[in-house]
Design a protein around this motif. Structure first.
Motif, PDB file in Angstrom:
ATOM      1  N   UNK A 529       0.785  -1.390   0.002  1.00 15.55           N
ATOM      2  CA  UNK A 529      -0.064   0.552   0.045  1.00 15.55           C
ATOM      3  C   UNK A 529       0.623   1.178   0.192  1.00 15.55           C
ATOM      4  N   UNK A 530       1.881   1.062   0.812  1.00 13.70           N
ATOM      5  CA  UNK A 530       2.656   2.300   0.922  1.00 13.70           C
ATOM      6  C   UNK A 530       3.542   2.487  -0.264  1.00 13.70           C
ATOM      7  N   UNK A 531       3.603   1.241  -1.209  1.00 16.81           N
ATOM      8  CA  UNK A 531       5.001   1.535  -2.144  1.00 16.81           C
ATOM      9  C   UNK A 531       3.864   2.320  -3.601  1.00 16.81           C
ATOM     10  N   UNK A 532       2.619   1.676  -3.084  1.00 17.47           N
ATOM     11  CA  UNK A 532       1.485   2.818  -4.101  1.00 17.47           C
ATOM     12  C   UNK A 532       1.421   3.812  -4.208  1.00 17.47           C
ATOM     13  N   UNK A 535       3.952   6.146  -5.353  1.00 15.08           N
ATOM     14  CA  UNK A 535       4.072   6.011  -6.372  1.00 15.08           C
ATOM     15  C   UNK A 535       2.601   6.852  -6.917  1.00 15.08           C
ATOM     16  N   UNK A 536       1.961   7.357  -6.287  1.00 10.07           N
ATOM     17  CA  UNK A 536       0.654   8.087  -7.062  1.00 10.07           C
ATOM     18  C   UNK A 536      -0.794   7.308  -6.696  1.00 10.07           C
ATOM     19  N   UNK A 537      -0.597   5.999  -6.763  1.00  6.93           N
ATOM     20  CA  UNK A 537      -1.622   5.424  -7.695  1.00  6.93           C
ATOM     21  C   UNK A 537      -2.146   5.232  -5.904  1.00  6.93           C
ATOM     22  N   UNK A 538      -3.261   5.642  -5.481  1.00  6.91           N
ATOM     23  CA  UNK A 538      -4.099   5.768  -4.512  1.00  6.91           C
ATOM     24  C   UNK A 538      -5.063   5.207  -4.502  1.00  6.91           C
ATOM     25  N   UNK A 539      -5.437   4.733  -5.507  1.00  2.00           N
ATOM     26  CA  UNK A 539      -6.968   3.473  -5.808  1.00  2.00           C
ATOM     27  C   UNK A 539      -6.408   1.901  -4.989  1.00  2.00           C
ATOM     28  N   UNK A 540      -5.173   1.510  -5.623  1.00  2.00           N
ATOM     29  CA  UNK A 540      -4.111   0.206  -5.318  1.00  2.00           C
ATOM     30  C   UNK A 540      -4.112   0.385  -3.603  1.00  2.00           C
ATOM     31  N   UNK A 541      -3.773   1.632  -3.498  1.00  2.00           N
ATOM     32  CA  UNK A 541      -3.020   1.910  -2.125  1.00  2.00           C
ATOM     33  C   UNK A 541      -4.422   1.975  -1.427  1.00  2.00           C
ATOM     34  N   UNK A 542      -5.086   2.045  -1.366  1.00  2.00           N
ATOM     35  CA  UNK A 542      -6.239   2.014  -0.797  1.00  2.00           C
ATOM     36  C   UNK A 542      -6.968   0.485  -0.469  1.00  2.00           C
ATOM     37  N   UNK A 543      -6.852   0.041  -2.418  1.00  2.00           N
ATOM     38  CA  UNK A 543      -7.260  -0.848  -1.617  1.00  2.00           C
ATOM     39  C   UNK A 543      -6.017  -2.360  -0.714  1.00  2.00           C
ATOM     40  N   UNK A 547      -6.756  -4.274   2.680  1.00  2.00           N
ATOM     41  CA  UNK A 547      -5.596  -5.903   3.004  1.00  2.00           C
ATOM     42  C   UNK A 547      -5.416  -6.369   4.160  1.00  2.00           C
ATOM     43  N   UNK A 548      -4.689  -5.061   4.661  1.00  2.00           N
ATOM     44  CA  UNK A 548      -3.626  -4.720   5.585  1.00  2.00           C
ATOM     45  C   UNK A 548      -4.086  -4.714   7.018  1.00  2.00           C
ATOM     46  N   UNK A 549      -5.417  -4.295   6.697  1.00  2.00           N
ATOM     47  CA  UNK A 549      -6.249  -4.028   8.152  1.00  2.00           C
ATOM     48  C   UNK A 549      -7.260  -5.197   8.371  1.00  2.00           C
ATOM     49  N   UNK A 550      -7.366  -6.330   7.648  1.00  2.00           N
ATOM     50  CA  UNK A 550      -8.197  -7.303   7.658  1.00  2.00           C
ATOM     51  C   UNK A 550      -7.328  -8.413   8.669  1.00  2.00           C
ATOM     52  N   UNK A 551      -5.986  -8.464   8.732  1.00  2.00           N
ATOM     53  CA  UNK A 551      -5.047  -9.036   9.500  1.00  2.00           C
ATOM     54  C   UNK A 551      -4.925  -8.219  10.896  1.00  2.00           C
ATOM     55  N   UNK A 552      -4.616  -8.661  11.669  1.00  2.00           N
ATOM     56  CA  UNK A 552      -3.803  -8.387  13.133  1.00  2.00           C
ATOM     57  C   UNK A 552      -2.965  -7.490  12.528  1.00  2.00           C
ATOM     58  N   UNK A 553      -2.643  -6.173  13.337  1.00  2.00           N
ATOM     59  CA  UNK A 553      -1.309  -5.773  13.630  1.00  2.00           C
ATOM     60  C   UNK A 553      -0.781  -6.186  15.108  1.00  2.00           C
ATOM     61  N   UNK A 554       0.800  -6.145  14.364  1.00  2.00           N
ATOM     62  CA  UNK A 554       1.671  -6.686  15.174  1.00  2.00           C
ATOM     63  C   UNK A 554       1.701  -6.067  17.102  1.00  2.00           C
ATOM     64  N   UNK A 555       1.391  -4.564  16.174  1.00  2.00           N
ATOM     65  CA  UNK A 555       1.751  -3.705  17.637  1.00  2.00           C
ATOM     66  C   UNK A 555       0.492  -2.522  17.781  1.00  2.00           C
ATOM     67  N   UNK A 568      -5.045   8.948   4.613  1.00  2.00           N
ATOM     68  CA  UNK A 568      -4.376   9.584   4.212  1.00  2.00           C
ATOM     69  C   UNK A 568      -4.778   9.760   2.366  1.00  2.00           C
ATOM     70  N   UNK A 569      -4.733   8.328   2.338  1.00  2.00           N
ATOM     71  CA  UNK A 569      -4.661   6.887   0.938  1.00  2.00           C
ATOM     72  C   UNK A 569      -6.432   7.657   0.341  1.00  2.00           C
ATOM     73  N   UNK A 570      -7.591   7.370   1.044  1.00  2.00           N
ATOM     74  CA  UNK A 570      -8.654   7.800   1.021  1.00  2.00           C
ATOM     75  C   UNK A 570      -9.173   9.250   1.183  1.00  2.00           C
ATOM     76  N   UNK A 571      -8.459  10.436   1.248  1.00  2.00           N
ATOM     77  CA  UNK A 571      -8.842  11.416   0.611  1.00  2.00           C
ATOM     78  C   UNK A 571      -7.657  12.112  -0.434  1.00  2.00           C
ATOM     79  N   UNK A 572      -6.361  11.586  -0.633  1.00  2.00           N
ATOM     80  CA  UNK A 572      -5.623  11.616  -2.150  1.00  2.00           C
ATOM     81  C   UNK A 572      -6.699  11.603  -3.318  1.00  2.00           C
ATOM     82  N   UNK A 573      -7.217  10.335  -2.851  1.00  2.15           N
ATOM     83  CA  UNK A 573      -8.557   9.808  -3.671  1.00  2.15           C
ATOM     84  C   UNK A 573      -9.727  10.187  -3.576  1.00  2.15           C
ATOM     85  N   UNK A 574      -9.361  11.270  -3.345  1.00  2.00           N
ATOM     86  CA  UNK A 574     -11.153  11.960  -3.442  1.00  2.00           C
ATOM     87  C   UNK A 574     -12.315  11.753  -2.079  1.00  2.00           C
TER      88      UNK A 574
END
Length: 610
Positions: A529-532, A535-543, A547-555, A568-574
């Motif tokens: 997500x951060x890589x996308x 690169x300015x591809x906020x649609x894929x970044x959000x996606x 997906x990451x949010x579906x998994x438990x965070x380590x901390x 931030x990505x959602x806002x950038x994607x409008x």
């Protein structure tokens, strides 16, 4: 009993023709007594008294007529009568004073001054100093433009024991002289006013500032002391300036501290005082600026406080204490972008001062967070050279490759994008490895710098996997076809190596493969997500953030950072509504997390069209 006016005047006329003045005077006196307001007859009677050598009686008639004309506003006629009196009685003070009054009303100020001056001399000659002084005061009020006369009058009032009134006159004269650009005379008059009225706080402050403008510190101190200044904020500022110019900074600090406790609105005045010393004595200036910064930080006005420190370091760039203060303030206030700039300046200051150890620590932190910034790498190199490291470039290469990880921390949102070990991941590893990927997401969402595109320069996310052993390229390509090529952990290592070698497209495939494993999904998907986002591809970044949010965070921090970057990505994607919902959820979990409050406010206004 009424007289026969015609017969009486006829008798008077006969007597005059016969040269018998006494009889003529008697007849005219009858007429005047019968008709006292017959001013022509009274004037004629006065003239007869003059001819008969009786000046006092003549003056009596003239005075009566002059007073009538003056009362009725016939000033020219009144002036003529008073002059007739002075012809027969040159030293008549009453006539002179009345004539001076009439002359003043006619605008004949020169005549009025001359007439008053004559009486003043007469009184002085006979020893009537009190009477003379009273007229000097009266003369001073005659002509507003005659400052000499007004100053003399004020001095005389002071000698007469009327100090308060005299001070008021000196003060007024000083103000008017200053309006006319006569600064020296104005200052002298103001000095007299303050001498007579020490409670004139404003006057003392003005005199002190005048002395300071002339670099006369001792002269300024004559008008200020702690007791008098302590009652008025303006004087406290002036006294502090006196102490600073006398290089008594400790005294000034105490005064300014009391001032801020008394009146926080004077912070701008204290800052302005500091700016006057920024070139000559930067540490003195910093003392003033720091007090204002601390006051504003206490009110949680971090942005204003940071702006003031930024202005200071712009003028005195090598002042390490100010840069340390700025970094500390940015951390407290969550001013992320400003902090990075401040760290860079602090590193430069350490390098300039020969403090290589401190410079190296900060340079490593900056490179770990923003490895694509050539300036950070150059700072790191300078620190290593200063420490006489034999091969600085090798150490830099090891750090960037991940073989020797940075021990950097991101004070705002530490994450863990390493391959998770079987046990609970350590906090230090979590903080050390995530800084770069978070910065990439920030840059993709429109933060302070523009992320380099894959076409212009290599994408560097080495910090994401800093603790993962770095295989060689040969090992990497062997692993793609070996028995372990589908292992998610190996795919994470492979992705890191691809990124190290400027192959982001290949890294995406490896991260996608790693994300299929529930154990590695959070790390791999968030990195993707951060890589996308970078690169300015906020649609894929959000996606991929979702997906990451579906998994438990380590901390906990990693989970919050992921949620923040998703917003931030959602806002950038409008997608304003969804972004707002994400930030509201994050606020409910961590009320003062980074700039969530500000983002919610801005997005709410956008959503409502405000």
């Amino acid at each position: 009993m009424p007289i026969d006016r015609a017969e009486t005047l006829k008798k008077a006329e006969k007597a005059l023709r016969q040269g018998r003045l006494d009889i003529a005077i008697a007849e005219y006196l009858h007429v005047v007594e019968d008709q006292p307001r017959d001013w022509n007859m009274a004037n004629t009677l006065g003239d007869l008294y003059v001819r008969a050598g009786q000046p006092d009686k003549a003056a009596g008639q003239y005075v009566r007529i002059a007073e009538h004309f003056a009362k009725e506003g016939f000033y020219p006629k009144a002036a003529a009568l008073y002059k007739k009196i002075l012809k027969v009685r040159p030293d008549d003070e009453t006539a002179l004073l009345q004539l001076a009054e009439v002359s003043a009303r006619l605008g004949l100020l020169a005549d009025a001054k001359s007439q008053l001056g004559t009486v003043i001399k007469q009184r002085q000659t006979r020893g009537d100093m009190k009477g003379a002084n009273e007229l000097v005061v009266r003369l001073g009020a005659l002509d507003p433009g005659d400052f000499d006369a007004r100053l003399t009058a004020a001095r005389v009032m002071a000698e007469m024991g009327k100090g308060v009134d005299a001070a008021a006159r000196f003060r007024q004269i000083a103000d008017e002289l200053r309006e006319r650009g006569r600064e020296e005379e104005a200052t002298n008059a103001l000095r007299e006013a303050v001498r007579l009225n020490p409670e004139d706080v404003e006057g003392r402050s003005l005199l002190a500032r005048d002395r300071l403008a002339r670099n006369d510190v001792d002269g300024a101190r004559e008008f200020l002391d702690a007791d008098s200044a302590g009652r008025d904020p303006e004087l406290m500022v002036a006294l502090a300036e006196v102490e600073l110019r006398g290089e008594r900074d400790d005294n000034a600090r105490d005064i300014l501290k009391r001032l801020l406790e008394k009146d926080k609105s004077k912070s701008d005045a204290i800052a302005n005082l500091g700016w006057t010393f920024v070139n000559e004595r930067p540490m003195t200036a910093f003392m003033c600026i720091e007090m204002v910064v601390d006051s504003r930080a206490a009110e949680r006005d971090y942005a204003s406080a940071a702006a003031m420190l930024q202005e200071y370091v712009a003028r005195a760039s090598t002042q390490v204490p100010a840069l340390l203060k700025l970094v500390e303030l940015c951390v407290d206030g969550g001013l992320e972008s400003t902090m990075y700039d401040a760290q860079a300046q602090l590193c430069d200051a350490y390098l300039a001062g020969g403090q290589s150890a401190e410079a190296r620590v900060i340079a490593e932190d900056l490179v770990a967070r923003e490895p694509w910034e050539r300036g950070h790498i150059e700072r790191f190199r300078q620190a290593l050279v200063m420490q006489k490291v034999s091969d600085p470039d090798s150490i830099i290469a090891e750090r960037l490759s991940g073989q020797s990880p940075f021990l950097a921390t991101d004070h705002f949102a530490p994450l863990d994008l390493n391959e998770p070990p079987a046990e609970q991941p350590s906090a230090s590893s979590s903080q050390a490895t995530d800084a770069t990927s978070q910065t990439a997401a920030r840059r993709g969402a429109g933060s302070r710098n523009t992320a380099p595109s894959s076409e212009e320069t290599e994408v560097d996310l080495t910090g994401v996997f800093a603790s993962t052993p770095a295989p060689s390229l040969t090992d990497v390509f062997k692993s793609k076809t070996g028995p372990d090529s589908d292992d998610p952990g190996e795919q994470l290592k492979l992705a890191r190596t691809y990124l190290d070698t400027g192959m982001p497209e290949e890294a995406i495939g490896a991260l996608e493969a790693a994300s299929r494993s529930p154990r590695h999904r959070f790390d791999a998907a968030s990195a993707l997500a951060r890589l996308y986002a970078q690169r300015g591809d906020f649609g894929k970044a959000v996606e991929w953030f979702e997906r990451a949010a579906e998994a438990p965070a380590p901390t906990t921090d990693a989970g919050r950072a992921l949620l923040y970057d998703l917003g931030v990505a959602l806002e950038a994607a409008g997608e304003i509504a969804r972004a707002l919902a994400v930030f509201v959820e994050l606020q409910a979990d961590a009320d003062r997390y980074r700039d969530v409050h500000a983002r919610i406010g801005r997005l709410s206004r956008v959503q409502t069209g405000g």
